[in-house]
Write a protein that holds these residues in place. Sequence first.
Motif, PDB file in Angstrom:
ATOM      1  N   ASN A 128       0.838  -1.197   0.000  1.00 14.57           N
ATOM      2  CA  ASN A 128       0.000   0.000   0.000  1.00 14.57           C
ATOM      3  C   ASN A 128       0.872   1.245   0.000  1.00 14.57           C
ATOM      4  OD1 ASN A 128      -2.451   1.318  -0.050  1.00 14.57           O
ATOM      5  ND2 ASN A 128      -2.672   1.392   2.162  1.00 14.57           N
ATOM      6  N   GLY A 129       0.213   2.389  -0.138  1.00 13.46           N
ATOM      7  CA  GLY A 129       0.931   3.654  -0.077  1.00 13.46           C
ATOM      8  C   GLY A 129       1.674   3.967  -1.354  1.00 13.46           C
ATOM      9  N   PRO A 130       2.115   5.206  -1.520  1.00 13.27           N
ATOM     10  CA  PRO A 130       2.880   5.620  -2.716  1.00 13.27           C
ATOM     11  C   PRO A 130       4.332   5.168  -2.607  1.00 13.27           C
ATOM     12  CG  PRO A 130       2.566   7.492  -1.260  1.00 13.27           C
ATOM     13  CD  PRO A 130       1.810   6.350  -0.631  1.00 13.27           C
ATOM     14  N   ALA A 131       4.530   3.841  -2.712  1.00 10.48           N
ATOM     15  CA  ALA A 131       5.866   3.271  -2.507  1.00 10.48           C
ATOM     16  C   ALA A 131       6.719   3.316  -3.767  1.00 10.48           C
ATOM     17  CB  ALA A 131       5.736   1.827  -2.022  1.00 10.48           C
ATOM     18  N   GLY A 132       6.132   3.608  -4.904  1.00 13.26           N
ATOM     19  CA  GLY A 132       6.863   3.578  -6.163  1.00 13.26           C
ATOM     20  C   GLY A 132       6.765   2.204  -6.793  1.00 13.26           C
ATOM     21  N   ALA A 133       6.528   2.160  -8.090  1.00 10.15           N
ATOM     22  CA  ALA A 133       6.323   0.891  -8.788  1.00 10.15           C
ATOM     23  C   ALA A 133       7.606   0.079  -8.838  1.00 10.15           C
ATOM     24  CB  ALA A 133       5.817   1.152 -10.201  1.00 10.15           C
ATOM     25  N   PHE A 134       7.478  -1.246  -8.659  1.00  8.24           N
ATOM     26  CA  PHE A 134       8.639  -2.118  -8.830  1.00  8.24           C
ATOM     27  C   PHE A 134       8.740  -2.513 -10.298  1.00  8.24           C
ATOM     28  CE2 PHE A 134       5.126  -5.015  -8.012  1.00  8.24           C
ATOM     29  CZ  PHE A 134       5.380  -6.126  -8.803  1.00  8.24           C
ATOM     30  N   GLY A 135       9.885  -3.032 -10.679  1.00  9.06           N
ATOM     31  CA  GLY A 135      10.099  -3.362 -12.086  1.00  9.06           C
ATOM     32  C   GLY A 135      10.316  -2.108 -12.915  1.00  9.06           C
ATOM     33  N   ASP A 136       9.960  -2.186 -14.183  1.00  5.37           N
ATOM     34  CA  ASP A 136      10.145  -1.069 -15.111  1.00  5.37           C
ATOM     35  C   ASP A 136       8.984  -0.086 -14.968  1.00  5.37           C
ATOM     36  OD1 ASP A 136      10.539   0.675 -17.197  1.00  5.37           O
ATOM     37  OD2 ASP A 136      10.737  -0.882 -18.743  1.00  5.37           O
ATOM     38  N   PRO A 137       9.229   1.144 -14.503  1.00  7.04           N
ATOM     39  CA  PRO A 137       8.139   2.112 -14.333  1.00  7.04           C
ATOM     40  C   PRO A 137       7.375   2.407 -15.618  1.00  7.04           C
ATOM     41  CG  PRO A 137      10.139   2.874 -13.248  1.00  7.04           C
ATOM     42  CD  PRO A 137      10.526   1.682 -14.070  1.00  7.04           C
ATOM     43  N   ALA A 138       8.004   2.184 -16.762  1.00  6.40           N
ATOM     44  CA  ALA A 138       7.323   2.453 -18.030  1.00  6.40           C
ATOM     45  C   ALA A 138       6.114   1.549 -18.238  1.00  6.40           C
ATOM     46  CB  ALA A 138       8.305   2.286 -19.189  1.00  6.40           C
ATOM     47  N   HIS A 139       6.086   0.410 -17.550  1.00  7.06           N
ATOM     48  CA  HIS A 139       4.972  -0.530 -17.694  1.00  7.06           C
ATOM     49  C   HIS A 139       3.967  -0.402 -16.557  1.00  7.06           C
ATOM     50  CE1 HIS A 139       6.832  -2.677 -21.042  1.00  7.06           C
ATOM     51  NE2 HIS A 139       7.969  -2.677 -20.366  1.00  7.06           N
ATOM     52  N   ALA A 140       4.149   0.553 -15.649  1.00  7.95           N
ATOM     53  CA  ALA A 140       3.307   0.651 -14.456  1.00  7.95           C
ATOM     54  C   ALA A 140       1.976   1.324 -14.760  1.00  7.95           C
ATOM     55  CB  ALA A 140       4.037   1.419 -13.363  1.00  7.95           C
ATOM     56  N   TYR A 141       0.927   0.831 -14.145  1.00  3.19           N
ATOM     57  CA  TYR A 141      -0.382   1.496 -14.209  1.00  3.19           C
ATOM     58  C   TYR A 141      -0.286   2.859 -13.529  1.00  3.19           C
ATOM     59  CZ  TYR A 141      -5.214   2.487 -12.769  1.00  3.19           C
ATOM     60  OH  TYR A 141      -6.420   3.100 -12.511  1.00  3.19           O
ATOM     61  N   ASP A 142       0.353   2.908 -12.376  1.00  4.04           N
ATOM     62  CA  ASP A 142       0.570   4.145 -11.621  1.00  4.04           C
ATOM     63  C   ASP A 142       1.997   4.082 -11.089  1.00  4.04           C
ATOM     64  OD1 ASP A 142       0.730   6.177  -9.700  1.00  4.04           O
ATOM     65  OD2 ASP A 142      -1.272   5.798  -8.887  1.00  4.04           O
ATOM     66  N   ARG A 143       2.861   4.955 -11.584  1.00  2.00           N
ATOM     67  CA  ARG A 143       4.278   4.892 -11.210  1.00  2.00           C
ATOM     68  C   ARG A 143       4.521   5.090  -9.727  1.00  2.00           C
ATOM     69  NH1 ARG A 143       8.429   6.972 -15.692  1.00  2.00           N
ATOM     70  NH2 ARG A 143       7.375   6.224 -17.575  1.00  2.00           N
ATOM     71  N   ALA A 144       3.536   5.644  -9.020  1.00  3.07           N
ATOM     72  CA  ALA A 144       3.722   5.899  -7.588  1.00  3.07           C
ATOM     73  C   ALA A 144       3.308   4.725  -6.719  1.00  3.07           C
ATOM     74  CB  ALA A 144       2.924   7.139  -7.174  1.00  3.07           C
ATOM     75  N   ALA A 145       2.621   3.721  -7.271  1.00  2.00           N
ATOM     76  CA  ALA A 145       2.047   2.637  -6.466  1.00  2.00           C
ATOM     77  C   ALA A 145       2.956   1.411  -6.486  1.00  2.00           C
ATOM     78  CB  ALA A 145       0.656   2.281  -6.980  1.00  2.00           C
ATOM     79  N   GLY A 146       3.119   0.778  -5.313  1.00  3.69           N
ATOM     80  CA  GLY A 146       4.120  -0.277  -5.170  1.00  3.69           C
ATOM     81  C   GLY A 146       3.624  -1.694  -5.198  1.00  3.69           C
ATOM     82  N   GLY A 147       2.311  -1.919  -5.437  1.00  3.51           N
ATOM     83  CA  GLY A 147       1.792  -3.279  -5.474  1.00  3.51           C
ATOM     84  C   GLY A 147       1.781  -3.843  -6.873  1.00  3.51           C
TER      85      GLY A 147
END
Length: 495
Positions: A128-147
């Motif tokens: 939870n929380g704005p932990a930052g996306a894991f893996g490649d941020p370019a593929h993230a639904y929300d770059r700020a979310a860590g799940g």
Amino acid sequence: MGSRGRRDDRAGGGLGRRRFLAAGGALAVSACAGPTPGTGPYAGVAKAGESGGARPAPARGYGELRAVPDERDGEVRLHLPKGFGYRSFDPAGGRLTGGGVTPGRHDGMAAFRGPGGSVILVRNHEVNGPAGAFGDPAHAYDRAAGGGTVTLRVTRRGEVLGSWPSLTGTQMNCSGGPMPWGAWVSCEETVNGPDVGDDHTGGDNTRLTREHGYIFEVPLSGRASGRPIRAAGRFMHESAAFEPRQGAIYLTEDNYRFPSGFYRYLPPKNPMRAGRILDGGRLQMLAVRGAPGEDLSLGQKPGAAYETAWVDIDDPDPAFTGTPANDTASRAVSRQGLEKGAAIFSRLEGAVHHHGTVYFTSTQGGATAKGEDPPSGGFGRGRGQVWAYDTWNGMLRLVYESPGAMALDLPDNITTSPRGTLVLCEDGADANYVRGLTRRGEIFDFARLVPVPGDPDAEFAGATFAPGGQTLFVNVQSDRGLTFAIWGPWEQGEF
């Protein structure tokens, strides 16, 4: 799922069955409002005695549990029956072979047949929380979310052959469900986003770039598209169970503080024909026929069963303005169903489809536990219920209601064994178990988790059998999470 980590802040189908005609719109009052006798497996098994928390007579399981060392490093992490062994793998912080680091909070999971006798695991991470996306941020639904989800190819003894991020930039990916066309549905247990107030964890929602609270489909190879299925609702999703005849996805809601609902999403085309879940369908919430607003979170009589109907959710993906409080946003969908007479549950979590029946858990449902059970916060005063919804005739039956924590303590994720025994992961206050619930209604202990150093809230999650049933995979949900492969003489017991 994961309630204990938040506690400080909160103080079978067959021939001859008639087709059930679902009712849309407002619930119409009719006869047969009260409980009626149940039939089929588990029928009439509602309580394991009235002992006020004492452990009932032991069921035929696999015998006494004993400390067993982990084959990976010799450390004792599990207590298991005689003859069983295990190996842990892919701990939080380890490197993924496809790039990036394994997140923590391992949660819901499913196993699929892989190439060359291997197993494909798709596993949620309830971050939870704005932990930052894991893996490649370019593929993230929300770059700020860590799940999100991690997909692994492993042997049946837990040796990792490959691992990669398969869904990133989501939040609180709690549980979900396997889809028979070869996919996993991952569910977000949150309604966080830049358009609502912060939740109980104290995270800063203004840092998020997208709305959350949706379900996402994850393929077995490559990465998910990252497109939420918005018509399936924006609420605190927990699990998803697919019924192929109707093409319906049954969904559970885990709203800790408030009443939760049991839902189904009807896509515009059966996913078995479409090859995926299409957006734009209809979301409905279950109601008891003839008893609008029936409170099923309360203690039930043995053998309780109810005829049901479905009410439509008119606005499954509400738009929020003025940044409402998180608690207000979390009830925006369920309130629509409750106003039409939908049934009230307490914290619906795990769900699984098995031969035409969807089994699901109500983590704090039931009568107030007696004896020395620790009190639980939030909505619901029991130690847990297991329900069964017959998708052919629309009957809802109580399978089991815990008489106290010693028998079953806050059931969460659920799956079925090759023999049809229900496998329950606990989210209890003290020692946590994987427990079996037989078709005779007997509870037995299969595994006990050794406390995780530095994380007293660690719990079991994501139990799933490999194709063929030789290996049970299960997670530890913790910041120091990991996954176990368990094997042994299954033929000697109930699984």
